[in-house]
Write a protein that holds these residues in place. Structure first.
Motif, PDB file in Angstrom:
ATOM      1  N   ALA B  66       0.845  -1.198   0.000  1.00 57.82           N
ATOM      2  CA  ALA B  66       0.000   0.000   0.000  1.00 57.82           C
ATOM      3  C   ALA B  66       0.880   1.248   0.000  1.00 57.82           C
ATOM      4  CB  ALA B  66      -0.930  -0.011   1.219  1.00 57.82           C
ATOM      5  N   ALA B  68       3.972   1.396  -0.992  1.00 58.96           N
ATOM      6  CA  ALA B  68       4.668   1.421  -2.287  1.00 58.96           C
ATOM      7  C   ALA B  68       3.789   2.065  -3.345  1.00 58.96           C
ATOM      8  CB  ALA B  68       5.045  -0.001  -2.699  1.00 58.96           C
ATOM      9  N   ALA B  69       2.527   1.654  -3.379  1.00 60.66           N
ATOM     10  CA  ALA B  69       1.609   2.193  -4.381  1.00 60.66           C
ATOM     11  C   ALA B  69       1.357   3.683  -4.158  1.00 60.66           C
ATOM     12  CB  ALA B  69       0.285   1.425  -4.336  1.00 60.66           C
ATOM     13  N   LEU B  70       1.327   4.078  -2.911  1.00 57.88           N
ATOM     14  CA  LEU B  70       1.154   5.495  -2.589  1.00 57.88           C
ATOM     15  C   LEU B  70       2.311   6.305  -3.173  1.00 57.88           C
ATOM     16  CD1 LEU B  70      -0.968   7.022  -0.896  1.00 57.88           C
ATOM     17  CD2 LEU B  70       0.546   6.754   1.080  1.00 57.88           C
ATOM     18  N   ASP B  73       5.416   3.048  -6.628  1.00 60.05           N
ATOM     19  CA  ASP B  73       6.098   1.782  -6.905  1.00 60.05           C
ATOM     20  C   ASP B  73       5.080   0.663  -7.067  1.00 60.05           C
ATOM     21  OD1 ASP B  73       8.794   2.203  -7.120  1.00 60.05           O
ATOM     22  OD2 ASP B  73       9.326   1.322  -5.190  1.00 60.05           O
ATOM     23  N   LEU B  93      -7.214  -2.354   4.019  1.00 60.97           N
ATOM     24  CA  LEU B  93      -6.475  -1.181   3.544  1.00 60.97           C
ATOM     25  C   LEU B  93      -6.475  -1.133   2.016  1.00 60.97           C
ATOM     26  CD1 LEU B  93      -4.419   1.184   4.014  1.00 60.97           C
ATOM     27  CD2 LEU B  93      -2.645  -0.563   4.217  1.00 60.97           C
ATOM     28  N   CYS B  97      -8.884   1.843   0.132  1.00 57.07           N
ATOM     29  CA  CYS B  97      -8.159   2.875  -0.613  1.00 57.07           C
ATOM     30  C   CYS B  97      -7.926   2.477  -2.062  1.00 57.07           C
ATOM     31  CB  CYS B  97      -6.824   3.162   0.067  1.00 57.07           C
ATOM     32  SG  CYS B  97      -6.963   3.668   1.788  1.00 57.07           S
ATOM     33  N   GLU B  98      -8.357   1.294  -2.458  1.00 57.72           N
ATOM     34  CA  GLU B  98      -8.132   0.768  -3.806  1.00 57.72           C
ATOM     35  C   GLU B  98      -6.647   0.779  -4.157  1.00 57.72           C
ATOM     36  OE1 GLU B  98     -10.908   3.020  -6.174  1.00 57.72           O
ATOM     37  OE2 GLU B  98     -12.458   1.517  -5.820  1.00 57.72           O
ATOM     38  N   PHE B  99      -5.886   0.019  -3.375  1.00 59.01           N
ATOM     39  CA  PHE B  99      -4.461  -0.168  -3.648  1.00 59.01           C
ATOM     40  C   PHE B  99      -4.269  -1.495  -4.385  1.00 59.01           C
ATOM     41  CE2 PHE B  99      -3.513   2.613   0.162  1.00 59.01           C
ATOM     42  CZ  PHE B  99      -2.866   3.601  -0.570  1.00 59.01           C
ATOM     43  N   PRO B 100      -3.368  -1.512  -5.353  1.00 56.47           N
ATOM     44  CA  PRO B 100      -3.049  -2.788  -5.998  1.00 56.47           C
ATOM     45  C   PRO B 100      -2.181  -3.638  -5.083  1.00 56.47           C
ATOM     46  CG  PRO B 100      -1.650  -1.044  -6.879  1.00 56.47           C
ATOM     47  CD  PRO B 100      -2.596  -0.387  -5.894  1.00 56.47           C
ATOM     48  N   GLU B 160      -6.422  -1.396  -9.730  1.00 56.64           N
ATOM     49  CA  GLU B 160      -6.111  -1.061  -8.332  1.00 56.64           C
ATOM     50  C   GLU B 160      -6.957  -1.872  -7.350  1.00 56.64           C
ATOM     51  OE1 GLU B 160      -3.623   2.408  -7.788  1.00 56.64           O
ATOM     52  OE2 GLU B 160      -5.418   3.509  -8.331  1.00 56.64           O
TER      53      GLU B 160
END
Lengths: 207, 179
Positions: B66, B68-70, B73, B93, B97-100, B160
């Motif tokens: 999470a 990293a994606a922010l 990365d 999380l 927050c729609e993190f990959p 994501e």
């Protein structure tokens, strides 16, 4: 006996969490901040809502690791995780992971009120014998200290903001219930505003 | 046979998956060791374009990815199926927050499993991931590993969302304690 002693101690610390948080993010320039859920997120928001703060509303135990991922992705930025004792206690393994990864641009500040502030101020383990800075040192983070006196705060903030990481400081702060100051709650909004600000943040980066 | 010395019947699938991760610009590689993905962990660890992060527990990897994606990365979490259980709450999380969050898990607790303690989580892994809103891909044929990881990576990074690839014991071989 132990519970009574802890209750007395946590209510007598001279450091106030909102003031420590304000100093941690003052003149923040390109500083990237991740705040742990509950009071640290309200403290950081009270110091000034900012797009380069990613305030967690959940993910308990994950704040330091979110900080590590961000620090590895953005080595040109300083990353500061500001979290609480309960949140840190839930993710203690991260201390060993941070030590092994060794990110030079990552620092962790714990606002340690020895209490679970969002659930009724029950004592956390740090109200007893548990010492988070000692655990961080034992995990391999050499630059880990406890700060309980106002005279030591400025130097600790400088270490957190400037020294080679990982840096860890456990601030012993007074157990107190303060007004809620909430950042946006929508995770997508928080993510997108952070990324947008980061894309234009190079002008803030200092060496 | 020592399973840690020969973790896969078809070691080349690990090379295929490493190439796919490179093609998808994966940089951060979080892992908890497992015999079934040992070769892939080594390949990523030796890749100067990747940063490997050894975890104490798998949920650290979800939080790491999470962050990293922010920061822009891309990453992957490599683990054994038992680690999926450790990830469950932290996947909130990724969803909120729609993190990959791309995950690759070597399965235990399936056909040929010798250790009953691996069975409950191994059998529940796919459903547990789906309950948390992750997309789940399964690889049974080593020759298909690259293509399936590529599909999962595209799903994770382009839409994501958390996406997990489960490498079956039929593919990587059931672990034994025969020496």
């Amino acid at each position: 006996m132990t519970a009574d002693t802890g209750r007395q101690r946590r209510e007598t610390y001279s450091l106030r969490r909102r003031e420590v948080a304000r100093k941690l993010v003052a003149n923040r320039d390109g500083l990237l901040v991740v705040s742990g859920l509950g009071q640290p997120t309200w403290d950081v928001t009270a110091a000034g809502d900012h797009p380069l703060t990613f305030p967690l509303w959940g993910a308990m135990g994950g704040a330091a690791m979110v900080g590590l991922g961000l620090a590895l992705a953005r080595p040109e930025h300083r990353v500061l995780v500001i979290t609480g004792d309960g949140e840190m206690l839930m993710g203690l393994g991260a201390l060993a992971t941070l030590a092994r990864a060794g990110p030079r641009n990552l620092a962790v500040a714990v606002l340690d009120n020895e209490s679970y502030g969002e659930t009724g101020m029950q004592e956390s383990h740090t109200a007893g014998a548990t010492d988070l800075a000692a655990m961080a040192r034992a995990a391999g983070i050499a630059a880990a200290t406890t700060v309980a006196e106002e005279k030591d705060v400025a130097a600790a903030v400088t270490r957190l903001r400037r020294d080679d990481g990982p840096v860890f400081v456990d601030f012993k702060v007074r157990a107190e219930t303060l007004p809620l100051v909430m950042p946006p709650k929508d995770g997508g909004v928080l993510k997108h505003r952070f990324r947008q600000a980061l894309a234009t943040a190079m002008e803030y980066v200092k060496d | 046979m020592n399973p840690t010395a020969e973790p896969s019947r078809r070691p080349e699938w690990a090379e295929d998956v490493h190439r796919v991760l490179t093609a998808n610009r994966v940089r951060q590689v979080a892992y908890v060791p497992d015999a079934g993905i040992a070769r892939l962990i080594v390949l990523c660890g030796e890749d100067p374009a990747m940063v490997s992060v050894s975890l104490t527990s798998e949920e650290e990897g979800v939080a790491l990815l999470a962050g990293a994606a922010l920061g822009g990365d891309r990453g992957v979490l490599l683990m054994q199926s038992s680690g999926i259980g450790n990830c469950i709450n932290m996947l909130s999380l990724a969803r909120t927050c729609e993190f990959p969050v791309l995950m690759i898990a070597a399965m235990r607790g399936g056909d040929g499993e010798f250790n009953p303690w691996q069975v409950p989580m191994g059998q529940a892994a796919a459903d547990a991931l789906k309950l948390m809103g992750a997309r789940v891909f399964t690889v049974d044929d080593p020759a298909a590993a690259g293509a399936i990881v590529d599909a999962a990576a595209r799903t994770a990074f382009e839409t994501e969302t958390p996406a997990a690839v489960l490498l079956s014991q039929g593919m990587i071989g059931a672990k034994t304690f025969e020496h």
